[in-house]
Scaffold this motif. Structure first.
Motif, PDB file in Angstrom:
ATOM      1  N   GLY A 164       0.782  -1.221   0.000  1.00  0.00           N
ATOM      2  CA  GLY A 164       0.000   0.000   0.000  1.00  0.00           C
ATOM      3  C   GLY A 164       0.812   1.267   0.000  1.00  0.00           C
ATOM      4  N   GLN A 165       2.123   1.195  -0.291  1.00  0.00           N
ATOM      5  CA  GLN A 165       2.991   2.369  -0.325  1.00  0.00           C
ATOM      6  C   GLN A 165       3.254   2.790  -1.766  1.00  0.00           C
ATOM      7  N   PRO A 166       3.602   4.036  -1.991  1.00  0.00           N
ATOM      8  CA  PRO A 166       3.906   4.481  -3.362  1.00  0.00           C
ATOM      9  C   PRO A 166       5.200   3.845  -3.850  1.00  0.00           C
ATOM     10  N   PRO A 167       5.320   3.599  -5.155  1.00  0.00           N
ATOM     11  CA  PRO A 167       6.547   2.980  -5.683  1.00  0.00           C
ATOM     12  C   PRO A 167       7.712   3.965  -5.671  1.00  0.00           C
ATOM     13  N   LEU A 168       8.871   3.435  -6.002  1.00  0.00           N
ATOM     14  CA  LEU A 168      10.078   4.258  -6.059  1.00  0.00           C
ATOM     15  C   LEU A 168      10.089   5.056  -7.353  1.00  0.00           C
ATOM     16  N   LEU A 169      10.152   6.372  -7.248  1.00  0.00           N
ATOM     17  CA  LEU A 169      10.185   7.259  -8.401  1.00  0.00           C
ATOM     18  C   LEU A 169      11.301   8.267  -8.170  1.00  0.00           C
ATOM     19  N   SER A 170      12.421   8.062  -8.876  1.00  0.00           N
ATOM     20  CA  SER A 170      13.614   8.883  -8.644  1.00  0.00           C
ATOM     21  C   SER A 170      13.641  10.148  -9.470  1.00  0.00           C
ATOM     22  N   CYS A 171      12.651  10.380 -10.307  1.00  0.00           N
ATOM     23  CA  CYS A 171      12.644  11.566 -11.168  1.00  0.00           C
ATOM     24  C   CYS A 171      11.343  12.327 -10.963  1.00  0.00           C
ATOM     25  N   TYR A 172      11.272  13.484 -11.542  1.00  0.00           N
ATOM     26  CA  TYR A 172      10.093  14.329 -11.430  1.00  0.00           C
ATOM     27  C   TYR A 172       8.990  13.798 -12.334  1.00  0.00           C
ATOM     28  N   ASP A 173       7.796  13.731 -11.794  1.00  0.00           N
ATOM     29  CA  ASP A 173       6.647  13.234 -12.548  1.00  0.00           C
ATOM     30  C   ASP A 173       6.171  14.323 -13.492  1.00  0.00           C
ATOM     31  N   THR A 174       6.606  14.229 -14.741  1.00  0.00           N
ATOM     32  CA  THR A 174       6.223  15.241 -15.731  1.00  0.00           C
ATOM     33  C   THR A 174       4.805  15.050 -16.244  1.00  0.00           C
ATOM     34  N   LEU A 175       4.167  13.920 -15.932  1.00  0.00           N
ATOM     35  CA  LEU A 175       2.801  13.682 -16.398  1.00  0.00           C
ATOM     36  C   LEU A 175       1.767  14.365 -15.518  1.00  0.00           C
ATOM     37  N   ALA A 176       2.110  14.640 -14.271  1.00  0.00           N
ATOM     38  CA  ALA A 176       1.188  15.324 -13.371  1.00  0.00           C
ATOM     39  C   ALA A 176       1.230  16.819 -13.659  1.00  0.00           C
ATOM     40  N   PRO A 177       0.117  17.522 -13.452  1.00  0.00           N
ATOM     41  CA  PRO A 177      -1.174  17.081 -12.933  1.00  0.00           C
ATOM     42  C   PRO A 177      -2.190  16.745 -14.010  1.00  0.00           C
ATOM     43  N   HIS A 178      -1.782  16.857 -15.308  1.00  0.00           N
ATOM     44  CA  HIS A 178      -2.752  16.647 -16.383  1.00  0.00           C
ATOM     45  C   HIS A 178      -3.136  15.173 -16.515  1.00  0.00           C
ATOM     46  N   PHE A 179      -2.222  14.266 -16.202  1.00  0.00           N
ATOM     47  CA  PHE A 179      -2.471  12.832 -16.328  1.00  0.00           C
ATOM     48  C   PHE A 179      -2.140  12.166 -14.989  1.00  0.00           C
ATOM     49  N   SER A 180      -3.173  11.554 -14.419  1.00  0.00           N
ATOM     50  CA  SER A 180      -2.987  10.836 -13.158  1.00  0.00           C
ATOM     51  C   SER A 180      -2.634   9.383 -13.483  1.00  0.00           C
ATOM     52  N   VAL A 181      -1.345   9.063 -13.386  1.00  0.00           N
ATOM     53  CA  VAL A 181      -0.843   7.738 -13.745  1.00  0.00           C
ATOM     54  C   VAL A 181      -0.724   6.892 -12.489  1.00  0.00           C
ATOM     55  N   ASP A 182      -1.208   5.663 -12.580  1.00  0.00           N
ATOM     56  CA  ASP A 182      -1.056   4.702 -11.494  1.00  0.00           C
ATOM     57  C   ASP A 182       0.301   4.014 -11.677  1.00  0.00           C
ATOM     58  N   TRP A 183       1.303   4.454 -10.923  1.00  0.00           N
ATOM     59  CA  TRP A 183       2.663   3.948 -11.110  1.00  0.00           C
ATOM     60  C   TRP A 183       2.819   2.516 -10.608  1.00  0.00           C
ATOM     61  N   CYS A 184       1.854   2.006  -9.914  1.00  0.00           N
ATOM     62  CA  CYS A 184       1.908   0.592  -9.521  1.00  0.00           C
ATOM     63  C   CYS A 184       1.446  -0.329 -10.637  1.00  0.00           C
ATOM     64  N   ASN A 185       0.925   0.221 -11.727  1.00  0.00           N
ATOM     65  CA  ASN A 185       0.461  -0.574 -12.866  1.00  0.00           C
ATOM     66  C   ASN A 185       1.255  -0.225 -14.117  1.00  0.00           C
ATOM     67  N   VAL A 186       2.538  -0.073 -13.980  1.00  0.00           N
ATOM     68  CA  VAL A 186       3.432   0.202 -15.115  1.00  0.00           C
ATOM     69  C   VAL A 186       4.150  -1.091 -15.469  1.00  0.00           C
ATOM     70  N   SER A 187       4.092  -1.449 -16.740  1.00  0.00           N
ATOM     71  CA  SER A 187       4.777  -2.655 -17.213  1.00  0.00           C
ATOM     72  C   SER A 187       5.715  -2.285 -18.349  1.00  0.00           C
ATOM     73  N   LEU A 188       6.931  -2.817 -18.305  1.00  0.00           N
ATOM     74  CA  LEU A 188       7.959  -2.571 -19.315  1.00  0.00           C
ATOM     75  C   LEU A 188       8.262  -3.872 -20.049  1.00  0.00           C
ATOM     76  N   VAL A 189       8.394  -3.760 -21.370  1.00  0.00           N
ATOM     77  CA  VAL A 189       8.709  -4.913 -22.218  1.00  0.00           C
ATOM     78  C   VAL A 189       9.926  -4.544 -23.052  1.00  0.00           C
ATOM     79  N   ASP A 190      10.964  -5.357 -22.947  1.00  0.00           N
ATOM     80  CA  ASP A 190      12.206  -5.138 -23.689  1.00  0.00           C
ATOM     81  C   ASP A 190      12.345  -6.259 -24.720  1.00  0.00           C
ATOM     82  N   LYS A 191      12.147  -5.903 -25.994  1.00  0.00           N
ATOM     83  CA  LYS A 191      12.269  -6.869 -27.085  1.00  0.00           C
ATOM     84  C   LYS A 191      13.580  -6.736 -27.845  1.00  0.00           C
ATOM     85  N   SER A 192      14.521  -5.978 -27.260  1.00  0.00           N
ATOM     86  CA  SER A 192      15.809  -5.832 -27.941  1.00  0.00           C
ATOM     87  C   SER A 192      16.621  -7.110 -27.884  1.00  0.00           C
ATOM     88  N   VAL A 193      16.447  -7.889 -26.834  1.00  0.00           N
ATOM     89  CA  VAL A 193      17.144  -9.173 -26.700  1.00  0.00           C
ATOM     90  C   VAL A 193      16.219 -10.261 -27.218  1.00  0.00           C
TER      91      VAL A 193
END
Length: 397
Positions: free
Chosen positions: A235-264
């Motif tokens: 129930g705690q906020p995730p680790l975010l080491s940079c400034y959230d440039t999406l706020a306040p116009h876009f409320s992003v749920d950072w606990c539902n972020v998925s990354l896919v790397d197809k370079s390998v």
């Protein structure tokens, strides 16, 4: 584009709902469809807006009234539904409709979408044919893909080009320098989300998938790290080491972020080699070659006879106890003392005497229990009189 209304010549002879239905069928059969050619790209989001201005047959200098309700129905030519990669949505008849989706390599080629617009005011029907020429995109591949859950938008608000461009511009501050491409937009309701309460400010939520040829930044990798997922589970906020440039116009749920790397490239699955069907020799497993003969007669007799013998013995024991061990009434009377027997017979004799006396007595019934009785005079009603015709309360003199 030619438009035919249901209030034509046929409506003069047909009344009510039949005239509307015949006019609708006439408009569908005789309307000349307007054709538009579009070029979707494989793996890229495709959005086509169904505006009222495109379908309403009005002069160019006249603006479309905003209160005209128009609904749309789209399907693949020759089929009752849309292709599997294409979706349709419309918030209400007063809002525009959207055809959106991301074509896959299997959908490459030519597809024709037929759109029928239905004017809810005057029952006009308009048709439009969309020719989709799906081809592969040009340029480098997009191996780095990220998906975000934006809770402050509905899917109809994220499909127009202006909000999508703003999202990509704001997301550029969290990504490594490079061009970002919008890959897919999906409503949170299609992913199992719940319909929000009708409260101001509550939105359905949208999943936005973005890709780029540039690798992920350290900030995005930290958000999708196992440590961040563990914090979200508590129930705690995730680790975010940079400034959230999406706020306040876009409320992003950072606990539902998925990354896919197809370079390998993923390792190819090993194809099993078919063998000859004979197992290899195993020194630790030596199955017997022959099974010895066995006689099961003894086992069968023991299994059947032993329960039968036990049941027979129990039956004989119960019969002996019930039949051979009875004392009898005479032995019971001899074992009882004389004084107790006399007392017992006396009680029975007195009881029988009282019963005979109660049966032989002749006592007149109480007057109050008779069917008709005068309290003052004590007069009874003769039995020959029909009591149904006599009043319940007699005249008192």
């Amino acid at each position: 584009m030619e438009v035919k209304s249901s209030s034509g010549e046929r409506s003069a002879s047909v009344s009510g709902g039949c005239g509307v239905l015949l006019g609708l069928l006439t408009g569908l059969g005789g309307t000349e469809a307007q054709q538009t050619t579009l070029h979707p790209l494989v793996g890229r989001i495709f959005v086509h807006t169904l505006d009222h201005e495109t379908f309403l047959h009005l002069p160019e200098h006249i603006a479309v009234p905003p209160n005209i309700p128009v609904t749309y129905q789209a399907h693949l030519q020759g089929h009752p539904d849309l292709p599997r990669w294409l979706r349709y949505t419309q918030r209400s008849p007063h809002h525009p409709g959207f055809l959106y989706g991301t074509p896959t390599p299997e959908d490459r080629g030519r597809q024709v979408i037929e759109v029928i617009a239905y004017n809810r005011d005057n029952f006009d029907t308009m048709r439009q044919r969309l020719v989709l020429l799906i081809r592969d995109p040009e340029g480098p591949l997009i191996p780095y893909q990220a998906e975000f859950l934006v809770r402050s938008l509905d899917v109809e608000e994220a499909l127009p080009s202006t909000p999508a461009s703003r999202f990509l511009t704001a997301l550029g501050g969290l990504w490594e320098p490079g061009e970002l491409h919008l890959l897919n937009i999906t409503s949170a309701l299609d992913r199992g989300g719940r319909v929000p309460l009708p409260i101001e400010g509550r939105k359905e939520g949208v999943y936005i998938k973005v890709g780029s040829a540039s690798p992920f930044s350290t900030c995005l990798k930290m958000v999708a790290s196992p440590d961040s997922h563990a914090r979200c589970a508590q129930g705690q906020p995730p680790l975010l080491s940079c400034y959230d440039t999406l706020a306040p116009h876009f409320s992003v749920d950072w606990c539902n972020v998925s990354l896919v790397d197809k370079s390998v490239p993923e390792p190819a699955d090993e194809v099993p080699t078919p063998g000859d069907g004979i197992l290899e020799h195993d020194p630790f497993f030596c199955p017997p070659t022959e099974a010895p003969a066995r006689d099961f007669l003894t086992d069968a007799l023991v299994t059947l006879l032993v329960p039968l013998v036990v049941a027979l013995l129990l039956t004989l024991l119960l019969a002996y106890i019930m039949c051979c061990r009875r004392e009898g009434r005479r032995k019971r009377d001899l074992a009882t003392s004389d004084i107790q027997m006399v007392h017992h017979h006396t009680i029975h004799g007195n009881t029988e005497e009282l019963r005979q006396m109660a049966a032989s007595r002749e006592v007149p019934r109480p007057l109050s229990t008779l069917p008709m009785f005068n309290v003052r005079t004590g007069e009874r009603l003769p039995p020959q009189v029909d009591s149904a015709q006599v009043p319940l309360i007699l005249d008192q003199h």
